[in-house]
Design an enzyme around this catalytic site. Structure first.
Site, PDB file in Angstrom:
ATOM      1  N   GLY B  72      29.748  49.428  46.222  1.00  0.00           N
ATOM      2  CA  GLY B  72      27.974  49.393  46.463  1.00  0.00           C
ATOM      3  C   GLY B  72      27.779  49.991  45.501  1.00  0.00           C
ATOM      4  CG  ASN B 152      21.054  50.357  54.918  1.00  0.00           C
ATOM      5  OD1 ASN B 152      19.941  50.310  54.075  1.00  0.00           O
ATOM      6  ND2 ASN B 152      21.445  51.718  54.743  1.00  0.00           N
ATOM      7  CD  GLN B 180      24.369  46.545  55.571  1.00  0.00           C
ATOM      8  OE1 GLN B 180      24.464  45.651  55.661  1.00  0.00           O
ATOM      9  NE2 GLN B 180      24.985  48.232  55.207  1.00  0.00           N
ATOM     10  CB  SER B 200      29.753  47.024  49.466  1.00  0.00           C
ATOM     11  OG  SER B 200      31.184  47.906  49.661  1.00  0.00           O
ATOM     12  N   GLY B 201      32.595  45.214  49.160  1.00  0.00           N
ATOM     13  CA  GLY B 201      33.642  44.339  50.302  1.00  0.00           C
ATOM     14  C   GLY B 201      33.621  44.501  51.403  1.00  0.00           C
ATOM     15  CG  HIS B 202      34.004  49.183  53.009  1.00  0.00           C
ATOM     16  ND1 HIS B 202      32.988  49.545  54.431  1.00  0.00           N
ATOM     17  CD2 HIS B 202      32.394  49.209  52.242  1.00  0.00           C
ATOM     18  CE1 HIS B 202      31.642  50.263  54.026  1.00  0.00           C
ATOM     19  NE2 HIS B 202      31.719  50.014  52.292  1.00  0.00           N
ATOM     20  CB  THR B 238      44.422  50.122  35.513  1.00  0.00           C
ATOM     21  OG1 THR B 238      44.510  50.509  34.252  1.00  0.00           O
ATOM     22  CG2 THR B 238      44.806  49.159  36.204  1.00  0.00           C
ATOM     23  CB  CYS B 326      21.305  65.374  64.595  1.00  0.00           C
ATOM     24  SG  CYS B 326      20.180  67.169  65.532  1.00  0.00           S
TER      25      CYS B 326
END
Lengths: 144, 399
Positions: B72, B152, B180, B200-202, B238, B326
């Protein structure tokens, strides 16, 4: 990310709560930055800290440093308590991640603020004690 | 509850076993380079093109409009920098929003240093971008509009169709960061008039380190990664074939099951929001209540700090996230929470729980129970709460 000691003091904080009629109370930090520490001290006539408790709004490190700071000042004289620096708190917790070092500064400042309040109420001067600062960001951590 | 309760699907997802299965042959059997002439290479090439075709269909695009990337962030960087540089002769003004992902914001910040002008649009209290504001921000020299499909952090879904139509009418390129949204919401690039789309793949059961950029046919953008002639000369390197095959398999399944999954997730989401709002005082839902990703719960709990909540949740085996300073490694809380108007101290007390297809009602209830207990425990040691109770004054409530 945190040492076992930090996790222990965060998950099982020592001396949490308020004191009724404390000899001194100090609040430092601000909610905007995400940390507020309030320390309560009970100091006897000999100038020995009999009880030290705290309340903290903040991250795990903020709670752990508050807890450790109260442990470190308990039983000490006012003069000895002044020697409890951010470095002493940090070392007693087996270190803190670099981004969390300011939490140990906050703990040191909370002790000083409570002692300042005590001195004001008792009408005494504690040699070496500075009035509490408004903004913790003004403080520099003690060098290693 | 013995197992991990994973409530951070917006961060990443567990891979679908079918996607893992699909990838495996491409590590040790079909390991050829897709650019090679021999049959091992040509088989790889064929798998690559099949994956491309599967992905293209999921957004109603042509196969030739899908370009594989490393994820992404690369897709966002490429779309924005590539479009800005390709259009520099025409103009140097970009319109985006204050709640974009840092992959978009930091690229825009960089472009500003190089002489581009960027308008960062405000959002309303629910995180919605106003189409009117977009229209008003358009100038003679505007060359790109970039608005995320869904946020997100707070899950708000933006009016992409309207913004796309507006951009097309004005002849301005339109990019959407759909990281998202892809695999979670129906996307039709034709109907929505999208020129560039990042995925994004994940985020939908595929592998990490792989994504794609949709570039509408005829749209010219400069290349970011230079080298070989892969991806029709537009993105060298590649191809990550196992990753691409895994992503395509995951996308196929995610899109096929989207409707049913979304319905399930939305039911769990609403159940959790309802319980949190009813059972914990001084809470606030962040993000739009209905125009919202089906799997996103984001709440602020007054008088407590986010990182403390996360550590205590972790000790109960619950994985969650927060917009507190934090957890970001800086002193400022999340830019998204500040953009919707939250004061710092409320933003510090935010908690994001994002659900997935494996999330159960039992897990949802367990999580709410734990949050309830943890918030009470942290409030008991919070000087802010103490002051609030003592002074008994009406502190401003954000809810």
């Amino acid at each position: 990310m945190y040492s076992e000691k930090v996790m222990d003091h965060f998950q099982n904080p020592r001396n949490v709560g308020e004191l009724e009629d404390p000899s001194g109370v100090g609040t430092v930090g601000n909610a905007k930055c995400g940390d507020i520490m309030r320390m309560y001290l009970d100091i006897d006539e000999q100038g020995v800290i009999q009880k030290a408790t705290f309340k903290t709004f903040g991250c795990g490190a903020a709670v752990a440093t508050s807890s450790m700071a109260t442990e470190l000042v308990k039983g000490k004289t006012v003069e000895e308590a002044l020697e409890v620096t951010n470095r002493a708190v940090k070392e007693a917790l087996d270190g803190l991640p670099p981004v969390k070092v300011h939490c140990s500064l906050l703990a040191e400042e909370a002790i000083h603020a409570a002692l300042w309040d005590y001195a004001q109420k008792a009408g005494i001067t504690i040699p070496g004690l500075q009035p509490p600062v408004e903004d913790i960001e003004e403080l520099e951590p003690e060098e290693e | 509850m013995k197992d991990i309760v994973y409530m951070d699907h917006a961060a990443t997802t567990r891979m679908r076993p079918e996607a893992v299965e699909a990838m495996l042959p491409y590590f040790t059997e079909e390991y050829g380079n897709a650019s090679a002439l021999y049959s091992l290479g040509q088989q790889a090439k064929q798998a690559l093109e099949e994956a491309r075709s599967v992905l293209a269909k999921t957004i109603c695009a042509g196969s030739g409009e899908i370009y594989f990337t490393a994820g992404g962030s690369e897709s966002d960087n490429w779309a924005i920098r590539g479009a800005a540089e390709a259009c520099a002769g025409k103009g140097r003004h970009i319109i985006t929003t204050k709640i974009e992902h840092h992959a978009v914001l930091h690229t825009c910040n960089d472009l500003e240093k190089q002489g581009y002008d960027v308008t960062y649009l405000d959002v309303d209290k629910d995180g919605l971008v106003s189409v009117d504001d977009v229209a008003k921000a358009i100038r003679e020299d505007t060359v790109l509009i970039s608005v995320m499909f869904a946020n997100n952090e707070i899950g708000t879904i933006e009016p992409i169709r309207q913004i796309g139509r507006l951009a097309r009418e004005k002849g301005i390129l339109f990019h959407t960061d759909a990281v998202q949204a892809y695999g979670h919401l129906p996307i039709d690039v034709e109907e929505m008039k999208i020129d560039l789309l990042s995925a994004s793949g994940h985020k939908f059961g595929g592998p990490k380190g792989v994504g794609f950029l949709y570039i509408r046919k005829g749209v010219k953008i400069r290349s970011l990664i230079r080298g070989g002639a892969q991806e029709r000369n537009r993105r060298a390197g590649t191809e990550n074939l196992p990753g691409i095959v895994g992503m395509a398999k995951a996308a196929e399944l995610a899109v096929a099951e989207m409707e049913e999954r979304s319905r399930r997730e939305a039911k769990l989401r609403d159940h959790m929001i309802e319980r949190l709002e009813n059972e914990i005082p001084y809470v606030r839902l962040n993000g739009h209540r209905t125009q919202r990703l089906a799997n996103n719960v984001n709440m602020s709990f007054q008088f407590v700090e986010g990182e403390s909540m996360l550590i205590l949740l972790d000790s109960k085996k619950i994985c969650a996230s927060s917009g507190s300073a934090c957890t970001s490694g800086s002193l400022d809380p999340s830019h998204v929470l500040l953009a919707i108007g939250l004061p710092h101290e409320i933003a510090h007390g935010s908690l994001r729980l994002t659900l997935g297809e494996e999330t159960t009602m039992e897990q949802a209830d367990y999580t709410v129970d734990c949050v309830k207990e943890i918030v009470a425990r942290l409030r008991a040691m919070s000087p802010l709460y103490e002051d609030f109770l003592k002074e008994n004054k009406k502190m401003q409530r954000y809810g």
